[in-house]
Every structure is written in structure tokens, then in C-alpha cells.
Design an enzyme around this catalytic site. Structure first.
Site, PDB file in Angstrom:
ATOM      1  N   LYS A   1       0.832  -1.207   0.000  1.00 41.94           N
ATOM      2  CA  LYS A   1       0.000   0.000   0.000  1.00 41.94           C
ATOM      3  C   LYS A   1       0.868   1.259   0.000  1.00 41.94           C
ATOM      4  O   LYS A   1       0.619   2.199  -0.749  1.00 41.94           O
ATOM      5  CB  LYS A   1      -0.953  -0.016   1.212  1.00 41.94           C
ATOM      6  CG  LYS A   1      -2.056  -1.059   1.073  1.00 41.94           C
ATOM      7  CD  LYS A   1      -2.866  -1.276   2.343  1.00 41.94           C
ATOM      8  CE  LYS A   1      -3.847  -2.438   2.131  1.00 41.94           C
ATOM      9  NZ  LYS A   1      -4.690  -2.755   3.287  1.00 41.94           N
TER      10      LYS A   1
ATOM     11  N   GLN B   1      -4.720  -1.418   9.515  1.00 39.69           N
ATOM     12  CA  GLN B   1      -4.646  -2.760   8.927  1.00 39.69           C
ATOM     13  C   GLN B   1      -5.210  -3.796   9.906  1.00 39.69           C
ATOM     14  O   GLN B   1      -4.852  -3.815  11.080  1.00 39.69           O
ATOM     15  CB  GLN B   1      -3.177  -3.085   8.575  1.00 39.69           C
ATOM     16  CG  GLN B   1      -2.993  -4.368   7.807  1.00 39.69           C
ATOM     17  CD  GLN B   1      -3.611  -4.345   6.406  1.00 39.69           C
ATOM     18  OE1 GLN B   1      -3.723  -3.296   5.772  1.00 39.69           O
ATOM     19  NE2 GLN B   1      -4.021  -5.494   5.917  1.00 39.69           N
TER      20      GLN B   1
ATOM     21  N   ASP C   1     -11.211   2.877   3.902  1.00 37.80           N
ATOM     22  CA  ASP C   1     -11.447   1.427   3.838  1.00 37.80           C
ATOM     23  C   ASP C   1     -12.944   1.129   3.693  1.00 37.80           C
ATOM     24  O   ASP C   1     -13.324   0.012   3.339  1.00 37.80           O
ATOM     25  CB  ASP C   1     -10.941   0.754   5.125  1.00 37.80           C
ATOM     26  CG  ASP C   1      -9.668  -0.048   4.903  1.00 37.80           C
ATOM     27  OD1 ASP C   1      -9.486  -0.564   3.785  1.00 37.80           O
ATOM     28  OD2 ASP C   1      -8.880  -0.153   5.857  1.00 37.80           O
TER      29      ASP C   1
HETATM   30  N1  GUN Z   1      -7.107  -6.812   6.195  1.00 37.80           N
HETATM   31  C1  GUN Z   1      -7.432  -7.575   5.133  1.00 37.80           C
HETATM   32  N2  GUN Z   1      -7.943  -6.811   4.144  1.00 37.80           N
HETATM   33  C2  GUN Z   1      -7.932  -5.548   4.598  1.00 37.80           C
HETATM   34  C3  GUN Z   1      -8.326  -4.300   4.025  1.00 37.80           C
HETATM   35  O1  GUN Z   1      -8.825  -4.207   2.906  1.00 37.80           O
HETATM   36  N3  GUN Z   1      -8.131  -3.211   4.820  1.00 37.80           N
HETATM   37  C4  GUN Z   1      -7.615  -3.298   6.066  1.00 37.80           C
HETATM   38  N4  GUN Z   1      -7.482  -2.170   6.762  1.00 37.80           N
HETATM   39  N5  GUN Z   1      -7.245  -4.429   6.622  1.00 37.80           N
HETATM   40  C5  GUN Z   1      -7.399  -5.549   5.886  1.00 37.80           C
END
Ligand code: GUN
Length: 283
Positions: free
Chosen positions: A52, A96, A119
């Protein structure tokens, strides 16, 4: 059979975003900012967060990676989020998941300001999606899945869609998006009775249960569209939830793992971040 090349689509989107960010910078001197918070040492999370941050660099979005040790208190994390909520240089805040067990993920996500919820995990964001208002933040993986489905040019209205997996991050929001498009949508899980039968009836299958090679060739209809959300590490190798070798022989379209849904998730995150930045400019 056509492979839905998420890596390529994602790169195209990142290129587009890069141009838009450069234009904003030229016109206003400002660029979007994304704060990425990671708590603890989960190896998969470390990889995702790194991807990311790298994508932000590629596009010219300012990213701030904030790392907390696994024994951080929930209060410390919430205080950081509140600080970022008031930081005008940060347009998006991402925590995350999963978080260490002593933290309440819902409470943590709900502390993020709605206008920075890139998100799309907050009830405000998901609620809008469910009532068909898709102008809020759509969660990144479901948004990426819809982008891939759009590339097939297949009209989803009246099609039969079966999702395996009922998570808040993927299964539930993607069900909402498919319902909004008029697909007859069923959300199953690994214990659903007669799952094989349901899958064999599906025009579209979204596999998001987290079980390596779960969907076999004899479970799918000839010509079905297959979206594989699984990322399963077995003996250091990556497997999707779909047995690609078998299922690709019957599918009309299929996503690979890696290089399918994964890169789309990141592209949509940056898209949401730019959207937040542009909305702020309107105010
Ligand atoms: N953990 C697994 N997929 C995601 C996601 O799309 N965003 C976040 N913040 N955590 C995750």
C-alpha cells in the site's frame, strides 16, 4: 476463457491517479495523504502494508506508515487515530486488520472520521452502500471486484451470483453491490448445505472463504465468471480459494492468484484517498 488481469487493470488505474494527483499538485500545491497504521508483527499484514505504501509512492500520494508494537493499548491507538482525524494533511486513515486480540476492531474502525474512512468499514459507509447510495466509500476489495466484473461487459441484472464467505470486509459488502446491480445474490459459507449445487447454478462465483483450492472444477457451471479473493499461504506458496487449473477450463472469465483481486484492492484504496482529498477541496 479470459483471465481478468488485475495487475494490468490496477497499473492502468494507478497511472490515471498519478496524472490526477500531479494536476492537483500543480494547481493547488497540495497532494493527498494516507495514514496507514499497523499494530504488531502479522507477516501477511506487513506485506499488504508495504504494498500500500509503495503504491502511494508510485502515484505521488503522501503516505505515513505508523507502526505500533503488539502490546500497545487500545487507548494509545485510539488517541493516534483522533490525532490523525484532526490532521488536515491526512485525507485517509487505514488501520490494517486483524488487530491484536485485546483490541476491539469495531471500536477502532469506528473512531476513524467518516470522511477519512477510505477502507469503507464504518457503519455509515456500509449503510449507504446497502441502501444503494454508492457515493460514499466502498470497501476496497468489493469495489475492485465490481471493477473486474465491469471489464467483462456482462450485464449483472438477473444473473445468479453466489458468494462464499460472509465477512464484513468482503462477503457482505460485495453482496450489497451485486444486489444493487440486480444480481440474484446468495451469501454462503463453508458449512452451507448443498453448496456444490448452489455453486453449479451460479453465473458468478465470488470465493472469499480463505481455504486453498476449495472450489473445484466439478462445482462450477460451464461459462461462469469466477472471482477468487483467497490468498492462502501453504508451504510458502500462494493459493487462491479456487483450483485455477481445474476451474479455468470451464470459466468464461477468471481471476488469477496472485495478480487478480489483490492489486485491485490497492488501486481502489488510492482511488478512495483521492476522492477524500477532492471532497475536502469542495468544502
Ligand atoms: N485486512 C485484510 N484486508 C484488509 C483491508 O482491505 N483493509 C484493512 N485495513 N485491513 C485488511
Amino acid at each position: 476463457m479470459t483471465i481478468l488481469d488485475g495487475k494490468k487493470f490496477s497499473n492502468d488505474i494507478l497511472e490515471e491517479l498519478k496524472e490526477k494527483v500531479a494536476k492537483h499538485k500543480e494547481e493547488t500545491g497540495k497532494i493527498p495523504g494516507l495514514a496507514v497504521i499497523i499494530v504488531g508483527e502479522n507477516p501477511a499484514s506487513q506485506i499488504y502494508v508495504r504494498s500500500k505504501v509503495r503504491a502511494c509512492e508510485k502515484v505521488g500520494i503522501k503516505s505515513e506508515k505508523i507502526t505500533f508494537p503488539a502490546d500497545t493499548t487500545e487507548e494509545e491507538l485510539l488517541n493516534k487515530i483522533k490525532e490523525l482525524n484532526n490532521d488536515p494533511s491526512m485525507n485517509g486513515i487505514l488501520v490494517q486488520l486483524p488487530l491484536p486480540k485485546h483490541m476491539d476492531e469495531k471500536k477502532v474502525c469506528n473512531t476513524i472520521a467518516t470522511e477519512k474512512d477510505v477502507d469503507g468499514f464504518k457503519p455509515e459507509s456500509l449503510g449507504k452502500l446497502l441502501i444503494g447510495e454508492e457515493d460514499g466509500y466502498i470497501p476496497c476489495t468489493p469495489q475492485g471486484i465490481m471493477y473486474l466484473l465491469d471489464q467483462t461487459n456482462v450485464d449483472l441484472y438477473g444473473k445468479t451470483a453466489v458468494i462464499i464467505g460472509r465477512s464484513n470486509i468482503v462477503g457482505k459488502p460485495v453482496a450489497g453491490l451485486l444486489i444493487n446491480r440486480g444480481a440474484t445474490t446468495t451469501v454462503c459459507n463453508s458449512r452451507t448445505k448443498n453448496l456444490d449445487e448452489k455453486l453449479r447454478d451460479a453465473d458468478i462465483i465470488v470465493a472469499a472463504l480463505g481455504s486453498a483450492n476449495f472450489v473445484k472444477g466439478n462445482m462450477v457451471k460451464e461459462g461462469a465468471i469466477i472471482i477468487d479473493v483467497g490468498i492462502n499461504r501453504v508451504d510458502k506458496k500462494l493459493y487462491g480459494d479456487v483450483d485455477f487449473e481445474e476451474v479455468s477450463k470451464k470459466a468464461s472469465y477468471i481471476t488469477p492468484v496472485p495478480g487478480g483481486v489483490g492489486p485491485m484492492t490497492i488501486a481502489m484504496l488510492l482511488k478512495n484517498t483521492l476522492k477524500s482529498f477532492e471532497k475536502e477541496g469542495d468544502n
